[in-house]
Enzyme design. Structure first.
Site, PDB file in Angstrom:
ATOM      1  N   PHE A 209       1.056  -1.429  -0.639  1.00 51.76           N
ATOM      2  CA  PHE A 209       0.244   0.369  -0.364  1.00 51.76           C
ATOM      3  C   PHE A 209       0.654   1.167   0.293  1.00 51.76           C
ATOM      4  CE2 PHE A 209      -2.413   3.267   3.212  1.00 51.76           C
ATOM      5  CZ  PHE A 209      -2.841   3.926   2.576  1.00 51.76           C
TER       6      PHE A 209
ATOM      7  N   ASN B  21       8.278  -9.695  -2.207  1.00 50.85           N
ATOM      8  CA  ASN B  21       7.246 -10.788  -1.950  1.00 50.85           C
ATOM      9  C   ASN B  21       6.078 -11.312  -2.422  1.00 50.85           C
ATOM     10  OD1 ASN B  21       6.410 -11.113   0.269  1.00 50.85           O
ATOM     11  ND2 ASN B  21       7.815 -12.471   1.702  1.00 50.85           N
TER      12      ASN B  21
ATOM     13  N   LYS C  57      25.589  -0.282   4.396  1.00 47.45           N
ATOM     14  CA  LYS C  57      27.254  -0.351   5.253  1.00 47.45           C
ATOM     15  C   LYS C  57      27.829  -0.009   3.539  1.00 47.45           C
ATOM     16  CE  LYS C  57      30.215  -2.729   8.105  1.00 47.45           C
ATOM     17  NZ  LYS C  57      30.563  -4.016   9.050  1.00 47.45           N
TER      18      LYS C  57
ATOM     19  N   TYR D  27       5.153  -8.294  15.660  1.00 44.38           N
ATOM     20  CA  TYR D  27       5.294  -7.078  15.220  1.00 44.38           C
ATOM     21  C   TYR D  27       5.578  -5.783  15.623  1.00 44.38           C
ATOM     22  CZ  TYR D  27       3.662  -2.861  11.787  1.00 44.38           C
ATOM     23  OH  TYR D  27       3.455  -1.745  10.811  1.00 44.38           O
TER      24      TYR D  27
ATOM     25  N   TYR E 216      23.250   0.154  13.570  1.00 46.34           N
ATOM     26  CA  TYR E 216      24.895   0.391  12.079  1.00 46.34           C
ATOM     27  C   TYR E 216      24.517   1.621  12.540  1.00 46.34           C
ATOM     28  CZ  TYR E 216      24.450  -4.729  10.297  1.00 46.34           C
ATOM     29  OH  TYR E 216      24.550  -5.437  10.227  1.00 46.34           O
TER      30      TYR E 216
ATOM     31  N   ARG F 240      -7.090  -4.026   7.644  1.00 39.66           N
ATOM     32  CA  ARG F 240      -7.391  -2.913   8.531  1.00 39.66           C
ATOM     33  C   ARG F 240      -8.665  -2.065   8.497  1.00 39.66           C
ATOM     34  NH1 ARG F 240      -1.258  -0.956   7.203  1.00 39.66           N
ATOM     35  NH2 ARG F 240      -1.787  -1.826   4.911  1.00 39.66           N
TER      36      ARG F 240
HETATM   37  P1  NAD Z   1       1.583  -3.701   3.062  1.00 39.60           P
HETATM   38  O1  NAD Z   1       1.126  -4.971   4.094  1.00 39.60           O
HETATM   39  O2  NAD Z   1       0.539  -2.912   2.093  1.00 39.60           O
HETATM   40  O3  NAD Z   1       3.294  -3.320   2.954  1.00 39.60           O
HETATM   41  C1  NAD Z   1       4.270  -4.295   2.877  1.00 39.60           C
HETATM   42  C2  NAD Z   1       4.625  -4.952   1.803  1.00 39.60           C
HETATM   43  O4  NAD Z   1       5.512  -6.013   2.220  1.00 39.60           O
HETATM   44  C3  NAD Z   1       3.630  -5.655   1.225  1.00 39.60           C
HETATM   45  O5  NAD Z   1       4.073  -5.244  -0.662  1.00 39.60           O
HETATM   46  C4  NAD Z   1       4.351  -7.061   0.948  1.00 39.60           C
HETATM   47  O6  NAD Z   1       4.557  -7.786  -0.285  1.00 39.60           O
HETATM   48  C5  NAD Z   1       5.796  -6.189   1.463  1.00 39.60           C
HETATM   49  N1  NAD Z   1       6.892  -7.687   2.594  1.00 39.60           N
HETATM   50  C6  NAD Z   1       6.358  -7.855   3.181  1.00 39.60           C
HETATM   51  N2  NAD Z   1       7.389  -9.610   3.801  1.00 39.60           N
HETATM   52  C7  NAD Z   1       8.790  -9.021   3.501  1.00 39.60           C
HETATM   53  C8  NAD Z   1       8.968  -9.385   3.214  1.00 39.60           C
HETATM   54  N3  NAD Z   1       9.929 -10.871   4.119  1.00 39.60           N
HETATM   55  N4  NAD Z   1      10.380  -9.499   1.463  1.00 39.60           N
HETATM   56  C9  NAD Z   1       9.689  -8.531   0.555  1.00 39.60           C
HETATM   57  N5  NAD Z   1       8.649  -8.177   1.148  1.00 39.60           N
HETATM   58  C10 NAD Z   1       7.920  -8.085   2.029  1.00 39.60           C
HETATM   59  O7  NAD Z   1       2.256  -2.535   4.096  1.00 39.60           O
HETATM   60  P2  NAD Z   1       1.829  -1.041   3.940  1.00 39.60           P
HETATM   61  O8  NAD Z   1       0.705  -0.505   5.125  1.00 39.60           O
HETATM   62  O9  NAD Z   1       2.041  -0.395   2.801  1.00 39.60           O
HETATM   63  O10 NAD Z   1       3.869  -0.977   5.662  1.00 39.60           O
HETATM   64  C11 NAD Z   1       4.363  -0.426   4.456  1.00 39.60           C
HETATM   65  C12 NAD Z   1       5.569  -0.661   6.131  1.00 39.60           C
HETATM   66  O11 NAD Z   1       4.626   0.776   6.589  1.00 39.60           O
HETATM   67  C13 NAD Z   1       5.398  -1.063   6.542  1.00 39.60           C
HETATM   68  O12 NAD Z   1       6.692  -1.136   6.689  1.00 39.60           O
HETATM   69  C14 NAD Z   1       4.883  -1.446   7.721  1.00 39.60           C
HETATM   70  O13 NAD Z   1       4.969  -1.510   9.441  1.00 39.60           O
HETATM   71  C15 NAD Z   1       4.557   0.638   8.157  1.00 39.60           C
HETATM   72  N6  NAD Z   1       3.718   0.856   8.782  1.00 39.60           N
HETATM   73  C16 NAD Z   1       2.011   1.640   8.049  1.00 39.60           C
HETATM   74  C17 NAD Z   1       1.307   2.063   8.843  1.00 39.60           C
HETATM   75  C18 NAD Z   1       0.012   1.796   7.944  1.00 39.60           C
HETATM   76  O14 NAD Z   1      -0.985   1.810   8.726  1.00 39.60           O
HETATM   77  N7  NAD Z   1      -0.118   1.799   6.510  1.00 39.60           N
HETATM   78  C19 NAD Z   1       1.111   2.260  10.064  1.00 39.60           C
HETATM   79  C20 NAD Z   1       2.871   1.767  11.108  1.00 39.60           C
HETATM   80  C21 NAD Z   1       3.670   1.520  10.016  1.00 39.60           C
HETATM   81  N1  UDP Z   2     -11.380  -2.464  13.769  1.00 39.32           N
HETATM   82  C1  UDP Z   2     -12.828  -2.497  14.353  1.00 39.32           C
HETATM   83  N2  UDP Z   2     -13.123  -3.899  13.414  1.00 39.32           N
HETATM   84  C2  UDP Z   2     -12.834  -4.063  11.797  1.00 39.32           C
HETATM   85  C3  UDP Z   2     -11.409  -3.752  11.860  1.00 39.32           C
HETATM   86  C4  UDP Z   2     -10.056  -3.055  13.039  1.00 39.32           C
HETATM   87  O1  UDP Z   2     -12.712  -2.199  14.940  1.00 39.32           O
HETATM   88  O2  UDP Z   2     -13.153  -4.533  11.095  1.00 39.32           O
HETATM   89  C5  UDP Z   2     -10.453  -1.805  15.340  1.00 39.32           C
HETATM   90  C6  UDP Z   2      -9.165  -2.680  15.763  1.00 39.32           C
HETATM   91  O3  UDP Z   2      -9.323  -3.328  16.615  1.00 39.32           O
HETATM   92  C7  UDP Z   2      -8.434  -1.399  16.352  1.00 39.32           C
HETATM   93  C8  UDP Z   2      -8.952  -0.560  15.353  1.00 39.32           C
HETATM   94  O4  UDP Z   2     -10.124  -0.263  14.174  1.00 39.32           O
HETATM   95  O5  UDP Z   2      -8.963  -1.022  17.139  1.00 39.32           O
HETATM   96  C9  UDP Z   2      -7.559  -0.653  13.637  1.00 39.32           C
HETATM   97  O6  UDP Z   2      -6.772  -0.972  13.626  1.00 39.32           O
HETATM   98  P1  UDP Z   2      -6.337  -1.484  12.515  1.00 39.32           P
HETATM   99  O7  UDP Z   2      -6.045  -3.239  12.171  1.00 39.32           O
HETATM  100  O8  UDP Z   2      -6.810  -1.069  11.588  1.00 39.32           O
HETATM  101  O9  UDP Z   2      -4.818  -1.200  12.623  1.00 39.32           O
HETATM  102  P2  UDP Z   2      -3.848  -1.204  14.362  1.00 39.32           P
HETATM  103  O10 UDP Z   2      -4.465  -2.123  15.311  1.00 39.32           O
HETATM  104  O11 UDP Z   2      -3.229  -1.651  14.004  1.00 39.32           O
HETATM  105  O12 UDP Z   2      -4.028   0.302  14.745  1.00 39.32           O
END
Ligand code: NAD
Ligand code: UDP
Length: 320
Positions: A12, A33, A104, A144, A158, A185
């Protein structure tokens, strides 16, 4: 023009970041992946001469001559990261070691997308970067939360031990087009449920809070952080406007004009009660703050899912 490696680039946030970096004139190598990401997210970039996709798992070493690394690879939705928790930890620990080793070796700057989850179920509110967090080390979310905490530790070690040029961004809940339909989510769940006329599943009583940042604000913040000089972070990136989950359900019902009902089911364990970023540091050091109002962001995201759901009916299935 910089040569930039984006791990998790077909996810995303990663796919929007790849697009933004190409728009800024860079050469992007996207590594993924495809566990929770999709080729659909990057299909429009595949013919671009400044974009390259490599299917690769970051728990294995990878070598490429690059100037910057944006290290995002890691599933972010609780259902995805809890599907195979050991793999999630390996991705965070081994994946981050591999990317730091590469940084690095080729002297690249590396940015980690860490998370607000490092604060766990926070005792201080809003959360500021100096807060060390309240994380359960043995709970269902710890693969996580603790994985990202170790990833931050690795980044700092690092940096201190090998002088690697690092950036740590702590991202708060982000939403927008290209979240997967089955992402799990809250925003994507509620929108898909509202559009399909299904019940909206609020976990717990819906009084828990989150602060939702629209994707274009987030990519802007991440790029500013990666390009900042003399500032390694950590920095909170998120929208400081806080909502209860029940309020989010009601907003989505109202914007979609859906007749779906709201139903309540048990709160998952260790679900944080409240979360809101203090973004003073991002404002002062990066000149960044979110601009997109919740209703505007929700409307854009709803339009995306309407189109996506129509297409999946026509095509029959989502592309991997
Ligand atoms: P996402 O799941 O859509 O994207 C994660 C991507 O990483 C996916 O394309 C997945 O296929 C790839 N991936 C997972 N494991 C892998 C591996 N071992 N090797 C190669 N690729 C791998 O999630 P996102 O919302 O786009 O999140 C992206 C980053 O932002 C993540 O590091 C996540 O922890 C961080 N993040 C996102 C949010 C959010 O609200 N979206 C909040 C906090 C942190
Ligand atoms: N949540 C919910 N209904 C859903 C999915 C999530 O009420 O169908 C709630 C979840 O329990 C949390 C909040 O919404 O309190 C945000 O959840 P999300 O999985 O989006 O992110 P995170 O908990 O990692 O912040």
């Amino acid at each position: 023009m910089a040569r930039i490696l984006v791990t998790g680039g077909s996810g995303f946030i990663g796919s929007h970041l790849c697009e933004e970096l190409i728009r800024r004139g860079h050469d992007v190598l996207c590594l993924d992946n495809l566990f929770s990401g999709s080729r659909d997210n990057i299909r429009h970039l595949l013919g671009n001469p400044y974009f390259e996709f490599v299917r690769h798992d970051v728990i294995h070493p990878f070598f490429a001559e690059v100037d910057h690394i944006y290290h995002l690879a890691c599933p972010a939705s609780p259902i995805h990261y809890q599907y195979n928790p050991i793999k999630t930890i390996k991705t965070n620990v081994m994946g981050t070691i591999n990317m730091l080793g590469l940084a690095k070796r080729v002297k690249a700057r590396i940015l980690l997308t860490s998370t607000s989850e490092v604060y766990g179920n926070p005792n201080i509110h809003p959360q500021e970067e100096a807060y060390w967090g309240n994380v359960n080390p043995i709970g269902l979310r710890s693969c996580y939360d603790e994985g990202k905490r170790v990833a931050e530790t690795l980044m700092m070690d690092y940096h201190r031990q090998n002088g690697v040029d690092i950036r740590i961004a702590r991202i708060f809940n982000t939403y927008g087009p290209r979240m997967a339909i089955n992402d799990g989510r809250v925003i994507s769940n509620f929108i898909v449920q509202a559009l399909r006329g299904e019940d909206l599943t609020v976990y717990g009583d819906g009084t828990q809070t989150r602060s939702f940042c629209y994707i274009s604000d987030m990519t802007d913040g991440i790029v500013r952080m990666a390009e900042a000089e003399g500032f390694i972070g950590p920095v909170n990136l998120g929208n400081p406007i806080e909502s209860t989950i029940l309020e989010i359900a009601e907003r989505i019902l109202s914007i979609t004009r859906s007749r779906s009902r709201i139903v309540f089911s048990p709160l998952p364990s260790d679900d944080p009660e409240r979360r809101c970023p203090n973004i003073t540091r991002a404002k002062e050091r990066l000149g960044w703050q979110p601009k997109i109002a919740l209703d505007v962001g929700l409307s854009n995201t709803i339009a995306y899912f309407k189109d996506k759901l129509n297409r999946s009916v026509t095509v029959g299935r989502e592309a991997p």
